[in-house]
Design a protein around this motif. Sequence first.
Motif, PDB file in Angstrom:
ATOM      1  N   MET A   1      10.720 -95.223  67.116  1.00 13.01           N
ATOM      2  CA  MET A   1       9.266 -95.357  66.945  1.00 13.01           C
ATOM      3  C   MET A   1       8.666 -96.198  68.058  1.00 13.01           C
ATOM      4  O   MET A   1       7.795 -97.036  67.834  1.00 13.01           O
TER       5      MET A   1
ATOM      6  N   GLY B   1       6.300-105.162  63.207  1.00  7.86           N
ATOM      7  CA  GLY B   1       6.268-104.801  61.791  1.00  7.86           C
ATOM      8  C   GLY B   1       7.069-105.759  60.928  1.00  7.86           C
ATOM      9  O   GLY B   1       6.691-106.058  59.790  1.00  7.86           O
ATOM     10  N   THR B   2       8.178-106.246  61.467  1.00  7.84           N
ATOM     11  CA  THR B   2       9.012-107.171  60.694  1.00  7.84           C
ATOM     12  C   THR B   2       8.281-108.483  60.457  1.00  7.84           C
ATOM     13  O   THR B   2       8.204-108.964  59.314  1.00  7.84           O
TER      14      THR B   2
ATOM     15  N   HIS C   1      10.833-100.299  54.056  1.00  6.54           N
ATOM     16  CA  HIS C   1      11.578-100.674  55.257  1.00  6.54           C
ATOM     17  C   HIS C   1      12.488-101.876  55.003  1.00  6.54           C
ATOM     18  O   HIS C   1      12.170-102.758  54.209  1.00  6.54           O
TER      19      HIS C   1
ATOM     20  N   GLY D   1       3.652 -94.231  55.524  1.00  2.00           N
ATOM     21  CA  GLY D   1       4.455 -93.681  56.626  1.00  2.00           C
ATOM     22  C   GLY D   1       5.835 -94.304  56.585  1.00  2.00           C
ATOM     23  O   GLY D   1       6.117 -95.264  57.310  1.00  2.00           O
TER      24      GLY D   1
ATOM     25  N   THR E   1       9.834 -95.101  57.023  1.00  2.00           N
ATOM     26  CA  THR E   1      10.713 -95.080  58.195  1.00  2.00           C
ATOM     27  C   THR E   1      11.574 -93.819  58.252  1.00  2.00           C
ATOM     28  O   THR E   1      11.793 -93.264  59.312  1.00  2.00           O
TER      29      THR E   1
ATOM     30  N   ASP F   1       2.634-101.401  54.000  1.00  6.27           N
ATOM     31  CA  ASP F   1       3.319-101.350  55.284  1.00  6.27           C
ATOM     32  C   ASP F   1       2.918-100.063  55.994  1.00  6.27           C
ATOM     33  O   ASP F   1       3.438 -98.981  55.704  1.00  6.27           O
TER      34      ASP F   1
ATOM     35  N   ALA G   1       3.037 -99.916  59.357  1.00  9.72           N
ATOM     36  CA  ALA G   1       3.514-100.194  60.719  1.00  9.72           C
ATOM     37  C   ALA G   1       3.527 -98.905  61.533  1.00  9.72           C
ATOM     38  O   ALA G   1       3.016 -98.854  62.649  1.00  9.72           O
TER      39      ALA G   1
ATOM     40  N   ASP H   1       1.371-101.488  63.413  1.00  9.46           N
ATOM     41  CA  ASP H   1       2.010-101.866  64.678  1.00  9.46           C
ATOM     42  C   ASP H   1       1.297-101.246  65.876  1.00  9.46           C
ATOM     43  O   ASP H   1       1.151-100.020  65.960  1.00  9.46           O
TER      44      ASP H   1
ATOM     45  N   HIS I   1       2.609-101.592  68.855  1.00  9.04           N
ATOM     46  CA  HIS I   1       3.661-101.119  69.782  1.00  9.04           C
ATOM     47  C   HIS I   1       4.325 -99.826  69.300  1.00  9.04           C
ATOM     48  O   HIS I   1       5.292 -99.374  69.904  1.00  9.04           O
ATOM     49  N   LYS I   2       3.800 -99.257  68.220  1.00  3.50           N
ATOM     50  CA  LYS I   2       4.269 -97.924  67.838  1.00  3.50           C
ATOM     51  C   LYS I   2       3.191 -96.930  68.325  1.00  3.50           C
ATOM     52  O   LYS I   2       3.125 -96.680  69.514  1.00  3.50           O
TER      53      LYS I   2
ATOM     54  N   TYR J   1      17.377 -90.630  65.766  1.00  7.64           N
ATOM     55  CA  TYR J   1      17.761 -91.689  64.829  1.00  7.64           C
ATOM     56  C   TYR J   1      18.311 -91.027  63.571  1.00  7.64           C
ATOM     57  O   TYR J   1      18.157 -89.819  63.385  1.00  7.64           O
TER      58      TYR J   1
ATOM     59  N   ARG K   1      16.569 -87.902  62.353  1.00  5.52           N
ATOM     60  CA  ARG K   1      15.124 -88.094  62.436  1.00  5.52           C
ATOM     61  C   ARG K   1      14.664 -88.021  63.888  1.00  5.52           C
ATOM     62  O   ARG K   1      15.265 -88.624  64.775  1.00  5.52           O
TER      63      ARG K   1
HETATM   64  N1  0PR Z   1       7.842-100.952  58.708  1.00  2.00           N
HETATM   65  C1  0PR Z   1       8.165 -99.669  58.946  1.00  2.00           C
HETATM   66  C2  0PR Z   1       7.648 -98.607  58.023  1.00  2.00           C
HETATM   67  C3  0PR Z   1       8.960 -99.351  60.053  1.00  2.00           C
HETATM   68  O1  0PR Z   1       9.335 -98.088  60.268  1.00  2.00           O
HETATM   69  C4  0PR Z   1       9.394-100.381  60.908  1.00  2.00           C
HETATM   70  C5  0PR Z   1      10.219-100.128  62.135  1.00  2.00           C
HETATM   71  C6  0PR Z   1       9.029-101.711  60.603  1.00  2.00           C
HETATM   72  C7  0PR Z   1       8.243-101.955  59.498  1.00  2.00           C
HETATM   73  C8  0PR Z   1       9.494-102.854  61.437  1.00  2.00           C
HETATM   74  O2  0PR Z   1       8.852-102.867  62.656  1.00  2.00           O
HETATM   75  P1  0PR Z   1       9.399-103.667  63.916  1.00  2.00           P
HETATM   76  O3  0PR Z   1      10.635-102.968  64.373  1.00  2.00           O
HETATM   77  O4  0PR Z   1       8.253-103.628  64.859  1.00  2.00           O
HETATM   78  O5  0PR Z   1       9.684-105.067  63.467  1.00  2.00           O
HETATM   79  N2  0PR Z   1      10.881 -98.954  62.319  1.00  2.00           N
HETATM   80  C9  0PR Z   1      11.370 -98.655  63.628  1.00  2.00           C
HETATM   81  C10 0PR Z   1      12.013 -97.279  63.612  1.00  2.00           C
HETATM   82  O6  0PR Z   1      12.247 -96.764  62.515  1.00  2.00           O
HETATM   83  C11 0PR Z   1      12.316 -99.655  64.213  1.00  2.00           C
HETATM   84  C12 0PR Z   1      13.442 -99.993  63.376  1.00  2.00           C
HETATM   85  C13 0PR Z   1      14.389 -99.047  62.967  1.00  2.00           C
HETATM   86  C14 0PR Z   1      13.577-101.291  62.983  1.00  2.00           C
HETATM   87  C15 0PR Z   1      15.402 -99.395  62.143  1.00  2.00           C
HETATM   88  C16 0PR Z   1      14.617-101.650  62.161  1.00  2.00           C
HETATM   89  C17 0PR Z   1      15.515-100.692  61.728  1.00  2.00           C
HETATM   90  O7  0PR Z   1      16.532-101.042  60.867  1.00  2.00           O
HETATM   91  O8  0PR Z   1      12.238 -96.752  64.696  1.00  2.00           O
END
Ligand code: 0PR
Length: 381
Positions: free
Chosen positions: A33, A88-89, A117, A164, A166, A191, A193, A224, A226-227, A346, A355
């Motif tokens: 993302m 997002g975290t 998430h 939305g 993950t 959430d 993000a 987010d 940065h997404k 992913y 994904r």
């Molecule tokens: N909330 C949702 C719904 C998300 O998909 C993500 C990140 C976050 C919060 C956390 O955001 P940050 O990474 O900016 O802190 N999902 C990303 C993705 O699915 C990054 C990711 C992937 C982060 C897997 C952690 C993870 O275990 O690409």
Amino acid sequence: MNTAGNPEKARRWLEEARSRTPHHSDGSILGSMTTAPHPIGVEAFKEFIHVNGNDPVIYPVVEEASRILIEGVGALLGAEHGIHTSGGTESNILALYIGRRISRGRENTVVAPSSVHRSIDKACLLMGCRLVKIPVDPLKPVDPGVLEEYVRKHKPFAVVVTAGTTEAGVVDPVKEAGEIAEEHGVFLHVDAAYGGLLIPFLHRRGYLAEDLRMYPGVSSISVDMHKNGCAPIPSSILFLSRRDYIEEACFEMEYMPRGRSCGLLGTRPGGAVIAAAAVFMTIGAKGYEENAVRMMENALYLHENLSHLPMITSYKPILPLNVFKSTIYTYEELFKALLDRKLYVYKSPSLQALRVVVMPHVEKAHLDRLINALKSIHGVQ
Ligand code: 0PR
């Protein structure tokens, strides 16, 4: 041992590292993302790289940028107050921390659908709270009736739903969750993000029934930058329904010029906030809407093509996020086969599938490369 600095060695290492580091523009990053930051964001980040985002006295431009972002993105969601965070975290941890601070006489429990998430698990581990997960079909939103039952039974201080998810891009019923939260006096964090900069546009353009707003009963929404905001990492916004909630996210820090610091980080990249504001201004709501439609059309294109492949099961995308699996390989095997071909997707473990997230940088030609790789892996002409 020679301890002298070696600029040439450092340069050589950088050059070599650059040559083996994938870039969004090469079309191989299909599952993450993240996206290539908009050039104005790169320029702004570089120019303000020295700015500490934790010091609004020396650098008022950081607060200015934060205001621009919160007003601009907030207008899309009917939200007025917020705080810029690193991702997002951090937004999720902060939201639950604020929820915990303002809740009175409730259990130290958070209720969330199982599609939530992982950073919510992390927040609960850090805060020592109990996370009660509602088992849900990863392809479906939580049922509001079931959500209410859990709230009645566990008396949580907070509920988290996702706009939305993950692993499948599912949009939980935010409006109904708001009604439940209001009735039971619970802090509701949404959430968004991933979906925050997609849902309002895809709803308006008829791709999606659900909308995303700071509905009554919603306490916070994370989005987010940065997404889908095309801002450089790290950049997110935590919107709050009340200005005084921001106070709960501020900590005494006597030596700081203002005597306090807001958010979870200390010294932080001020350039990221400034860059995000510049990117938002450059693209504009209209530009994000065009991006969202293009991304959704590309995701539908991928789904259409994958559906025609005999050994692939593809789920219809809700947001521009595709989930698919093979009928002859496990998702781990398929992941590895694609990785060997330098195609970075992913995993979606809850569906035992893979994904692809169609981010702003993903073009049809990149998707064609993936389709052809899947054909070749499955021996299809
Ligand atoms: N909330 C949702 C719904 C998300 O998909 C993500 C990140 C976050 C919060 C956390 O955001 P940050 O990474 O900016 O802190 N999902 C990303 C993705 O699915 C990054 C990711 C992937 C982060 C897997 C952690 C993870 O275990 O690409």
